[in-house]
Design an enzyme around this catalytic site. Structure first.
Site, short mmCIF file in Angstrom:
data_model
loop_
_atom_site.label_atom_id
_atom_site.label_comp_id
_atom_site.label_asym_id
_atom_site.label_seq_id
_atom_site.Cartn_x
_atom_site.Cartn_y
_atom_site.Cartn_z
N TYR A 6 7.84 1.97 -7.68
CA TYR A 6 7.13 0.69 -7.81
C TYR A 6 6.71 0.42 -9.27
CZ TYR A 6 6.84 1.43 -2.76
OH TYR A 6 7.16 1.68 -1.45
N GLU A 41 0.87 -1.18 0.00
CA GLU A 41 0.00 0.00 0.00
C GLU A 41 0.90 1.23 0.00
OE1 GLU A 41 -0.80 -2.27 2.64
OE2 GLU A 41 -2.62 -3.11 1.76
C1 LIG Z 1 10.68 6.07 -1.77
C2 LIG Z 1 12.18 6.14 -1.43
C3 LIG Z 1 12.55 4.90 -0.62
C4 LIG Z 1 12.98 6.17 -2.74
O1 LIG Z 1 14.35 6.12 -2.40
P1 LIG Z 1 15.51 6.80 -3.29
O2 LIG Z 1 16.78 6.15 -2.88
O3 LIG Z 1 15.45 8.26 -3.25
O4 LIG Z 1 15.07 6.32 -4.76
P2 LIG Z 1 16.04 5.91 -5.94
O5 LIG Z 1 17.11 6.93 -6.10
O6 LIG Z 1 16.46 4.49 -5.77
O7 LIG Z 1 15.06 6.03 -7.20
C5 LIG Z 1 14.45 4.90 -7.77
C6 LIG Z 1 13.23 5.33 -8.56
O8 LIG Z 1 12.28 5.98 -7.70
C7 LIG Z 1 11.66 7.07 -8.40
N1 LIG Z 1 12.06 8.32 -7.77
C8 LIG Z 1 12.95 8.49 -6.77
N2 LIG Z 1 13.02 9.79 -6.41
C9 LIG Z 1 12.16 10.46 -7.21
C10 LIG Z 1 11.78 11.83 -7.31
N3 LIG Z 1 12.32 12.77 -6.51
N4 LIG Z 1 10.85 12.17 -8.23
C11 LIG Z 1 10.27 11.24 -9.03
N5 LIG Z 1 10.61 9.91 -8.98
C12 LIG Z 1 11.53 9.53 -8.08
C13 LIG Z 1 12.17 7.00 -9.83
O9 LIG Z 1 11.32 6.10 -10.53
C14 LIG Z 1 13.54 6.35 -9.63
O10 LIG Z 1 14.00 5.69 -10.78
P3 LIG Z 1 14.95 6.53 -11.82
O11 LIG Z 1 16.20 6.83 -11.04
O12 LIG Z 1 15.17 5.54 -12.91
O13 LIG Z 1 14.19 7.76 -12.19
C15 LIG Z 1 12.51 7.45 -0.64
O14 LIG Z 1 12.03 8.56 -1.36
C16 LIG Z 1 11.96 7.49 0.77
O15 LIG Z 1 12.56 6.98 1.71
N6 LIG Z 1 10.77 8.12 0.94
C17 LIG Z 1 10.13 8.27 2.26
C18 LIG Z 1 9.53 6.97 2.73
C19 LIG Z 1 8.48 6.46 1.76
O16 LIG Z 1 7.66 7.21 1.26
N7 LIG Z 1 8.50 5.13 1.53
C20 LIG Z 1 7.53 4.47 0.68
C21 LIG Z 1 6.40 3.99 1.48
S1 LIG Z 1 5.19 3.16 0.50
#
Ligand SMILES: CC(C)(COP(=O)(O)OP(=O)(O)OC[C@H]1O[C@@H](n2cnc3c(N)ncnc32)[C@H](O)[C@@H]1OP(=O)(O)O)[C@@H](O)C(=O)NCCC(=O)NCCS
Length: 212
Positions: free
Chosen positions: A159, A147
């Protein structure tokens, strides 16, 4: 490689809770993680470490000897101190993200995934997601589901990249602001097409992380 995924253990919980507070609007009590690790045999939790931080925080044998010894009575004071895992230990400080899932029948439910804000947008959240999908394969899951807040486009993008598709809405799922949750599912992860897609994405990611 600079980054390493480990199984989450009890001493990791204080640092995990610290990162969780930075990542989510509302958080689990620390006891929830302890319960998950100790009592839930269907739960699998991981931490992501930056090994450079481990080296940075590591204490040399000389520094260890020079540390003031407090409250240690003779003859214990003659013994070298045990390397306790405290909040300032290299092991704890090196944790920069965490994630977890539950296996329910043949479905792997992702319960959490969070990166420390200073380490985002480098492919590391994605690295943890690949770690969770690898666990899903190892424990015999057929699908992966989760979710996510309707407003959390960043996580939804991640995702989507890994083949999750919207399958429904849970109304007012989040108690802090009554926000709806989007339910997302992968296709069957053992199909040749999903395996091919997953391996391709993972190989490209590992190549990218290796040069960091
Ligand atoms: C969601 C989360 C884990 C992503 O971690 P991250 O290390 O920044 O993400 P990554 O650098 O591995 O990015 C992977 C993909 O996520 C998406 N993404 C990451 N940051 C993004 C941004 N600022 N805007 C749009 N897409 C984004 C893209 O699809 C990206 O792929 P790409 O590099 O090919 O564009 C991080 O933002 C986080 O901890 N968020 C707060 C907690 C949360 O919301 N968790 C999810 C609960 S369901």
């Amino acid at each position: 490689m600079r980054y390493a995924i480990d199984q989450m253990t009890m001493p990791d919980v204080p640092r995990v809770v610290e990162i969780e507070r930075l990542a989510y609007p509302s958080t689990w009590p620390p006891s929830a993680y302890r319960k998950e690790l100790q009592d839930n045999r269907w739960a699998h939790y991981i931490v992501l470490r930056d090994t450079h931080l481990m080296e940075e925080y590591a204490v040399t044998p000389q520094q260890e000897l020079e540390k003031p010894r407090k409250n240690r009575l003779f003859p214990l004071s003659l013994l070298p101190s045990r390397p306790a895992i405290t909040m300032s230990s290299p092991e704890l400080n090196s944790i920069i993200g965490f994630a977890g899932l539950w296996l329910m029948l043949d479905e792997a439910h992702i319960t959490t995934i969070a990166m420390h804000p200073d380490y985002r947008r480098q492919g590391l959240g994605e690295f943890m997601l690949t770690g969770l999908i690898d666990i899903a394969y190892d424990i015999g899951a057929k699908w992966v589901t989760l979710e996510v807040r309707m407003s959390n486009y960043i996580a939804q993008n991640l995702y989507h990249k890994y083949g999750f598709r919207e399958a429904g809405i849970r109304h007012r799922y989040y108690s802090d602001n009554q926000e709806d949750a989007l339910i997302m599912w992968t296709e069957e992860i053992n199909t040749p097409s999903y395996k091919h897609k997953f391996q391709g994405l993972k190989n490209a990611l590992l190549k990218k992380l290796e040069v960091q």
